[in-house]
Structures are given as structure tokens and as C-alpha cells.
Design a protein around this motif. Structure first.
Motif, mmCIF file in Angstrom:
data_model
loop_
_atom_site.group_PDB
_atom_site.id
_atom_site.type_symbol
_atom_site.label_atom_id
_atom_site.label_comp_id
_atom_site.label_asym_id
_atom_site.label_seq_id
_atom_site.Cartn_x
_atom_site.Cartn_y
_atom_site.Cartn_z
ATOM 1 N N LEU A 267 13.068 -6.111 5.547
ATOM 2 C CA LEU A 267 13.188 -7.096 6.696
ATOM 3 C C LEU A 267 14.276 -7.863 6.829
ATOM 4 O O LEU A 267 14.784 -8.208 5.557
ATOM 5 N N THR A 268 14.644 -8.417 8.035
ATOM 6 C CA THR A 268 15.887 -9.239 8.099
ATOM 7 C C THR A 268 15.523 -10.653 7.528
ATOM 8 O O THR A 268 16.199 -11.372 6.724
ATOM 9 N N VAL A 269 14.148 -10.949 7.639
ATOM 10 C CA VAL A 269 13.758 -12.097 7.326
ATOM 11 C C VAL A 269 12.254 -12.113 6.333
ATOM 12 O O VAL A 269 11.446 -11.027 7.126
ATOM 13 N N GLY A 270 12.177 -12.477 5.260
ATOM 14 C CA GLY A 270 10.973 -12.236 4.386
ATOM 15 C C GLY A 270 11.009 -11.119 3.374
ATOM 16 O O GLY A 270 12.271 -10.330 3.503
ATOM 17 N N ASP A 271 9.944 -10.854 2.688
ATOM 18 C CA ASP A 271 10.066 -9.949 1.604
ATOM 19 C C ASP A 271 10.105 -8.491 2.465
ATOM 20 O O ASP A 271 9.744 -8.136 3.409
ATOM 21 N N PRO A 272 10.487 -7.295 1.701
ATOM 22 C CA PRO A 272 10.369 -6.027 2.231
ATOM 23 C C PRO A 272 8.908 -5.795 2.259
ATOM 24 O O PRO A 272 8.223 -6.090 1.532
ATOM 25 N N ILE A 273 8.508 -4.624 3.242
ATOM 26 C CA ILE A 273 7.131 -4.391 3.410
ATOM 27 C C ILE A 273 7.060 -2.643 3.078
ATOM 28 O O ILE A 273 7.928 -2.086 3.512
ATOM 29 N N SER A 274 6.170 -2.403 2.347
ATOM 30 C CA SER A 274 6.038 -0.741 2.143
ATOM 31 C C SER A 274 4.795 -0.437 2.499
ATOM 32 O O SER A 274 3.783 -1.231 2.586
ATOM 33 N N GLY A 275 4.709 0.976 2.824
ATOM 34 C CA GLY A 275 3.230 1.530 3.128
ATOM 35 C C GLY A 275 3.336 2.853 2.631
ATOM 36 O O GLY A 275 4.344 3.358 2.169
ATOM 37 N N THR A 276 2.054 3.419 2.320
ATOM 38 C CA THR A 276 1.930 5.047 1.864
ATOM 39 C C THR A 276 0.896 5.695 2.622
ATOM 40 O O THR A 276 0.210 5.143 3.533
ATOM 41 N N GLN A 277 1.047 7.009 2.450
ATOM 42 C CA GLN A 277 0.096 7.758 3.263
ATOM 43 C C GLN A 277 -0.133 9.407 2.418
ATOM 44 O O GLN A 277 0.887 9.761 2.147
ATOM 45 N N ASN A 278 -1.332 9.658 2.175
ATOM 46 C CA ASN A 278 -1.639 10.706 1.683
ATOM 47 C C ASN A 278 -1.594 11.895 2.262
ATOM 48 O O ASN A 278 -1.809 11.993 3.689
ATOM 49 N N PHE A 279 -1.513 12.964 1.501
ATOM 50 C CA PHE A 279 -1.781 14.271 2.226
ATOM 51 C C PHE A 279 -2.194 15.263 1.407
ATOM 52 O O PHE A 279 -1.780 15.310 0.193
ATOM 53 N N ARG A 280 -2.620 16.567 2.061
ATOM 54 C CA ARG A 280 -2.888 17.508 1.196
ATOM 55 C C ARG A 280 -2.143 18.714 1.337
ATOM 56 O O ARG A 280 -1.620 18.960 2.208
ATOM 57 N N ILE A 281 -1.940 19.611 0.174
ATOM 58 C CA ILE A 281 -1.233 20.605 0.505
ATOM 59 C C ILE A 281 -2.087 22.020 0.051
ATOM 60 O O ILE A 281 -2.840 22.042 -1.133
#
Length: 357
Positions: free
Chosen positions: A338-352
Motif C-alpha cells: 500500500l501507498t500508506v500503511g503496512d502491506p496487506i496479505s491474503g491467502t486462498q486454498n484450493f484442491r488438486i
């Protein structure tokens, strides 16, 4: 007219002519002397760089003069001293200049010796300093005999770092605003600097006669690391760091996979689409977005970074290696800088799966 009258007239005329000629000659000579007096300083200034600087009027015959140090208090282990010689000592070509140091314990050492310079000014480098007071003198030595010593100069070597106590903010404190006032105590009347290591912002101040200081600095959303540095007059420093956070929201991120389940017998690639907002709820537009994939039986992919669009959206198509054929679970990780503030992260699971279950 009689012959005597004509002779008298010629005599008077000659006398006047001679007097007038003498007057003109004296006038021309006087003018030339005046012009020379005016021009001489100018001519001297033009050629002054190539000739020795004459000793100042204050220089005593037979005695060197040392210049006062630029930094009378220093943490350095050596200094350079400068001085001036009178004309009578410059004529002693077989002499040397000796630098003598009297330390705080009363001991006396020779700091350096140099050959007699060709000009009145001289510099002597790498004069050693002991902790505490160093009284420095210069003397000209002729045939092993010291002359009259210069008036002393004093340089204090101070290697003690200043004390430093931070009274606010407390480590780990959570702040509500976008700035904080750093308060504490150190040595009296010295420089104090506060640097926000997270943003690169720097604010400076000075301690009072009682050593107190108070310096304000801005914060960004999320974690902030502040480094406080006190620097005394000798250049000695003491630093301490404090980590704190703001309580503002750090934004939100969502991740969609298409397809959400990977059937290797059908296809080995899928589209990752992420959308994010910042701490104010506005789209995280035009910022760097990095993504990578991990899965059972496969090494983690190298991160791929793209720029989000005006809606805060970023996309990337990932494909497994052609020889990949392992069923299991996978994980997509997306990070917005982000331009201001801490980075933000997200995750997403999937099946194979190898084939459709």
C-alpha cells in the motif's frame, strides 16, 4: 634696448624655464609613486598564491604560534594542528618543529616532528590524543636544542557515549493518531534525532540544560519502528529503538481462483484475481501486487508482481509444470504494497485432483 637689458631678460627667462621644467619633473615622479602605491596591493594579490604568506604581526620572534582547534572536544584518536612561524625561525633551514603533548596525568610525550617548512604556515597531521585533556605546544629545535615553546592549545578527547532514556512512547504501545511525541532524557544541551525507520521520516531537536527532550514525528498505519539517537559535542552517540502500532484498519483483500478446483487431466493452469481496499476503504489502486503459489509435490513458485488497476484489482494466470501429477492441496498468497500503511496479505486454498472426483 641695450645689450645688458637683453642679457638680463634671457637670464630671467632661463631661470623661469628651468624652474618650470623642474616642477613638471617632480610632479610626474610624485604621480608615478602614487600610482605605484595604489597598484602594488592589486599586483601583490594577483601573484599572492605563488608566494609565501608573511607571518602575522602577532607572531613573536623565536616562537611558533599554534592556531586554536576547530573542535576543542572530539572523540577522534588523532587530530591535525596548524601553526605559524616568525621570519627569524624560517631562516633556520637545518631545524625541525616538534609537537609536545602534556596529558591529563601530567606525562609529556612528543606527538610528532617535521622538517622546517619553506613557508610561515605549517600543518602537522596525526597528533595522538589520550582520553581527557591534551595540552599541545610547538617548539623549534635547532641542533638538538629546543627554543621557546608556543602558547599551548587544549584538546579534550571524549569517548563516553551519552546516556539515553525513553519515557514515551512505551514499546509495543498502540496509538490512535497519525503522530506521536517522543520524550526522554539524555545529557544536557546535545542533539537528539528521531527517525521512523518504517517511513524514513526524520525529526530533530536538542535536549535542555536538564537533559530533557520532546520531539514529535508522524506515523503510518500499522507498525512503526522509531530509532532515537543522542549525539554529544564530541560526536559520541547512543541509540535506542521503540516499536509501536496505530490502531487504524489495515485494509481488506479478497482472492478468487478460476477454476477453484484443479483437475490435472483437464488443465494445469488457473486464473488468480485479487481485489483490495486500503485502511480508508478506498481501492488499493496503482500499487504493487505480488503473488505466489505453493502446492503438494511442487516447489513454491517464484513471486510474480503486477500493478493493480484503478479498482484495486490484479490478476495472474499460473500454470503447473507439465510433469506435475500430484493430488493434494495448494495455497495462493497475494500481498499488496500500500501507498500508506503496512502491506496487506491474503491467502486462498484450493484442491488438486488427477481426474474429476
Amino acid at each position: 634696448m641695450s645689450q645688458r637689458s637683453q642679457s638680463s631678460s634671457r637670464s630671467v627667462g632661463g631661470t623661469i624655464a628651468t624652474a618650470l621644467s623642474t616642477f613638471i619633473t617632480l610632479f610626474v615622479i610624485a604621480g608615478a609613486i602614487g600610482l605605484a602605491a595604489i597598484a602594488l596591493p592589486f599586483i601583490t594579490s594577483i601573484g599572492g598564491s605563488g608566494s609565501p604568506t608573511p607571518p602575522p604581526a602577532s607572531v613573536e620572534p623565536g616562537r611558533p604560534t599554534l592556531s586554536e582547534p576547530g573542535e576543542p572536544i572530539t572523540a577522534a584518536s588523532t587530530i591535525t594542528v596548524s601553526g605559524t612561524l616568525p621570519q627569524d625561525l624560517l631562516e633556520q633551514s637545518d631545524a625541525i618543529i616538534r609537537i609536545i603533548i602534556t596529558r591529563e596525568d601530567g606525562s609529556e610525550i612528543t606527538g610528532a616532528e617535521i622538517t622546517m617548512p619553506k613557508t610561515a604556515g605549517f600543518d602537522v597531521a596525526k597528533i595522538p590524543l589520550a582520553a581527557g585533556s591534551n595540552v599541545i605546544e610547538a617548539v623549534v629545535v635547532i641542533n638538538g636544542v629546543e627554543g621557546t615553546r608556543s602558547a599551548p592549545i587544549t584538546v579534550v578527547r571524549d569517548t563516553s557515549a551519552p546516556s539515553l532514556t525513553i519515557t514515551a512512547p512505551a514499546p509495543g504501545e498502540i496509538m490512535n493518531g497519525d503522530s506521536v511525541t517522543v520524550t526522554g532524557k539524555t545529557d544536557k544541551d546535545i542533539d537528539v534525532q528521531v527517525r521512523n525507520e518504517t517511513t524514513g521520516t526524520i525529526e530533530s531537536g536538542r535536549s535542555t540544560v536538564k537533559g530533557a527532550f520532546s520531539i514529535g514525528i508522524t506515523l503510518r498505519d500499522g507498525t512503526n519502528v522509531l530509532t532515537i539517537t543522542a549525539t554529544d559535542g564530541a560526536g559520541n552517540q547512543t541509540s535506542k529503538s521503540v516499536e509501536l502500532s496505530t490502531s487504524a484498519s489495515v485494509g481488506r483483500i479478497s482472492i478468487i481462483l478460476n477454476p477453484g478446483t484443479i483437475i490435472l487431466s483437464t488443465r494445469k493452469d488457473f486464473l488468480i484475481t485479487a481485489t483490495a481496499t486500503d485502511s480508508t476503504g478506498a481501492p488499493a489502486a496503482n500499487v504493487q501486487v505480488c503473488m505466489y503459489v505453493t502446492a503438494t509435490g511442487a516447489p513454491p513458485s517464484a513471486p510474480v508482481c503486477v500493478t493493480s488497476d484503478v479498482n484495486g484489482r490484479a490478476a495472474w494466470t499460473y500454470a503447473f509444470p507439465n510433469n506435475f501429477n500430484t493430488e493434494g492441496r495448494g495455497l495462493v498468497t497475494v500481498t499488496y504494497e500500500l501507498t500508506v500503511g503496512d502491506p496487506i496479505s491474503g491467502t486462498q486454498n484450493f484442491r488438486i485432483y488427477l481426474v474429476k472426483p
